[in-house]
Design an enzyme around this catalytic site. Structure first.
Site, PDB file in Angstrom:
ATOM      1  CG  ASP A 327     -25.693 -32.990 -15.709  1.00 48.72           C
ATOM      2  OD1 ASP A 327     -24.477 -32.885 -15.470  1.00 48.72           O
ATOM      3  OD2 ASP A 327     -26.538 -32.171 -15.305  1.00 48.72           O
ATOM      4  NE  ARG A 403     -27.069 -35.979 -13.679  1.00 46.08           N
ATOM      5  CZ  ARG A 403     -28.377 -35.805 -13.388  1.00 46.08           C
ATOM      6  NH1 ARG A 403     -29.239 -36.770 -13.615  1.00 46.08           N
ATOM      7  NH2 ARG A 403     -28.812 -34.658 -12.891  1.00 46.08           N
TER       8      ARG A 403
HETATM    9  C1  S3P Z   1     -26.351 -27.295 -13.605  1.00 51.61           C
HETATM   10  C2  S3P Z   1     -25.352 -27.051 -14.487  1.00 51.61           C
HETATM   11  C3  S3P Z   1     -24.394 -28.069 -14.945  1.00 51.61           C
HETATM   12  C4  S3P Z   1     -24.850 -29.484 -14.604  1.00 51.61           C
HETATM   13  C5  S3P Z   1     -25.418 -29.586 -13.230  1.00 51.61           C
HETATM   14  C6  S3P Z   1     -26.597 -28.641 -13.067  1.00 51.61           C
HETATM   15  C7  S3P Z   1     -27.225 -26.181 -13.202  1.00 51.61           C
HETATM   16  O1  S3P Z   1     -23.144 -27.807 -14.356  1.00 51.61           O
HETATM   17  O2  S3P Z   1     -23.778 -30.398 -14.753  1.00 51.61           O
HETATM   18  O3  S3P Z   1     -25.867 -30.908 -12.967  1.00 51.61           O
HETATM   19  O4  S3P Z   1     -28.312 -26.429 -12.661  1.00 51.61           O
HETATM   20  O5  S3P Z   1     -26.842 -25.024 -13.448  1.00 51.61           O
HETATM   21  P1  S3P Z   1     -22.143 -26.730 -15.037  1.00 51.61           P
HETATM   22  O6  S3P Z   1     -22.962 -25.565 -15.329  1.00 51.61           O
HETATM   23  O7  S3P Z   1     -21.053 -26.438 -14.085  1.00 51.61           O
HETATM   24  O8  S3P Z   1     -21.666 -27.445 -16.273  1.00 51.61           O
END
Ligand code: S3P
Length: 450
Positions: A327, A403
């Site tokens: 992120d 973001r």
């Molecule tokens: C998150 C996992 C990430 C991240 C998201 C929050 C989570 O996504 O980008 O902002 O809390 O499990 P992905 O697991 O699909 O990469």
């Protein structure tokens, strides 16, 4: 809800040194999980430091719709009276998860092995994101789903009345997919096994263990093998949510690029599956230190101190680190614009399916502001111009992505001319106090026309 109201155009301009302490809000990932696991235990879970951003508030509403009692007291403590594993009631209305991919995917997992149906929707961003990555493994439990073309929301999930446990190798590095499968596995009898080739954030595993589930992780040649025994009785917990490293990234990165800055960002969760940005910044020559390193609630925590760093160098970011800073690439690309040399980011295909296509959104906006960016399907390179040399002056599209909006506001703090975004309203999904917090440090962000 962001993207459903009036757009809020914002402009950020060069400012004096950023100074002081930045108390960023609670961790978004941990906040979603605390509400969901609280709803799946019997008894009262108490949560302090919950992120009160739109994404998490939508999850709180959803937990109420599935039968849990979720309240907030005047001191800011949240109370969740759960219904127990398998105890979700069928919601009487459509579940609107707003902008939140984490919210919808985790909740789909949590209800997928209950004998109920639920229909999910979200804003324009969420309704364009892929859900098959979650519904494919959920089908192995016996869950059915009907959505729009390409596995998009709105979508109805028909929970498995007689679920079977699954053995699933996650095909994309995604904590959301891993977590959806584990949450579904809670109400399947026997062992559910999830294997991930690359380590992604492990808050679900840590928190499930904290709530009393039998869960183990073994690192093997195949990857991380996570085994969960179904049908545990989850015990309610008292949870203190650490502050969000992904939100801390904004004041930290701003301090590195604004001359004379010295900013302290206290109590930041530094789980190694989340801290890749800070390691990367240090490799680029950032003056960034961890003070008071300690453990709280099973998560490593430290105070981050970031000071203006005039000699940042572009680097090749190791692709193996991508999941631990997924992120943070948008704001890293902003810092990279002020470094000397190229910053190369590979192995980041997942950035194309976040709240927006984050490579496209940042590359387009950076180019408009005078920065050279190259990009391909799973990589991008930012050619740094060095401090004081980034022109700015353009208005960028935030594409309903918090973001992206915050990254361009950080960019404008050190460019020659101000930088604007067409809509800053999505910032409220994860960092509702972003504007006053940054203003308190000395930033100059204005709502255009306000
Ligand atoms: C998150 C996992 C990430 C991240 C998201 C929050 C989570 O996504 O980008 O902002 O809390 O499990 P992905 O697991 O699909 O990469």
């Amino acid at each position: 809800m962001s993207g459903h109201g009036t757009p809020i155009p914002m402009t950020s301009r060069a400012c004096g040194p950023l100074q002081g302490a930045a108390q960023v809000p609670g961790d978004k990932s941990i906040s979603h999980r605390a509400l969901i696991l609280g709803a799946l235990s019997v008894g009262e879970t108490r949560i302090t430091g919950l992120l009160e951003g739109e994404d998490v508030l939508d999850t709180a509403k959803a937990m109420r719709a599935f039968g849990a009692e979720v309240t907030r007291d005047d001191d800011g403590m949240w109370h969740v009276h759960g219904v127990g594993v398998g105890g979700f009631a069928e919601p009487g209305h459509v579940i609107d998860c707003g902008n939140s991919g984490t919210g919808v995917r985790l909740i789909m997992g949590a209800m997928a092995t209950c004998p109920i149906s639920a229909t999910f929707t979200g804003d324009a961003s969420l309704n364009s994101r892929p859900m098959a990555r979650v519904t494919d493994p959920l089908a192995l439990f016996g869950t059915q789903s009907v959505g729009r073309a390409g596995g998009r929301l709105p979508m109805t999930i028909v929970g498995a009345a007689d679920p079977v446990p699954v053995h699933y190798v996650v095909p994309v590095p995604s904590a959301q997919v891993k977590s959806a499968v584990l949450l579904a596995g809670l109400n399947a009898p026997g062992q559910t096994v999830v294997i991930e080739k690359e380590a992604t954030r492990d808050h679900t595993e840590r928190m499930l263990a904290g709530f009393g589930a039998e869960i183990t992780t073994e690192v093997t040649d195949e990857g991380r093998v996570i085994s969960l025994t179904g049908r545990p009785e989850l015990r309610p917990q008292t949870i203190v949510v650490p502050r969000d490293p992904s939100s801390a990234a904004f004041p930290v990165c701003a301090a590195l690029i604004v001359p004379g800055s010295d900013v302290l960002v206290p109590n930041i969760g530094l789980n190694p599956t989340r801290a890749g940005l800070f390691e990367t910044l240090r490799e680029m020559g950032a003056d960034l230190t961890y003070e008071n390193l300690r453990e709280e609630g099973g998560e490593p925590v430290a105070d981050l101190r970031a000071r203006y760093s005039p000699a940042l160098r572009g680097i090749e970011v190791p692709p193996a680190r991508a999941a631990s800073m997924i992120d943070e690439y948008p704001v890293l690309s902003v810092v990279a614009a002020f470094a000397t040399g190229a910053t190369v980011m590979r192995g980041v295909k997942e950035l194309r399916v976040k709240e927006s296509d984050r490579i496209a959104a940042m590359a387009t906006g950076l180019r408009l502001n005078g920065v050279t960016v190259e990009d391909g399907p799973d990589w991008w390179t930012v050619h740094g111009l060095g401090h004081g040399n980034v022109p700015g002056g353009a208005t960028c599209a935030s594409h309903l992505d918090h973001r992206i909006a915050m990254s361009f506001m950080v960019l404008g703090m050190a460019t020659q001319s101000p930088v604007s975004v067409d809509d800053g309203s999505p910032i409220a999904t994860s960092f509702p106090i972003f504007e006053p917090l940054m203003a308190g440090l000395g930033a100059q962000i204005e709502r255009v026309g306000a």
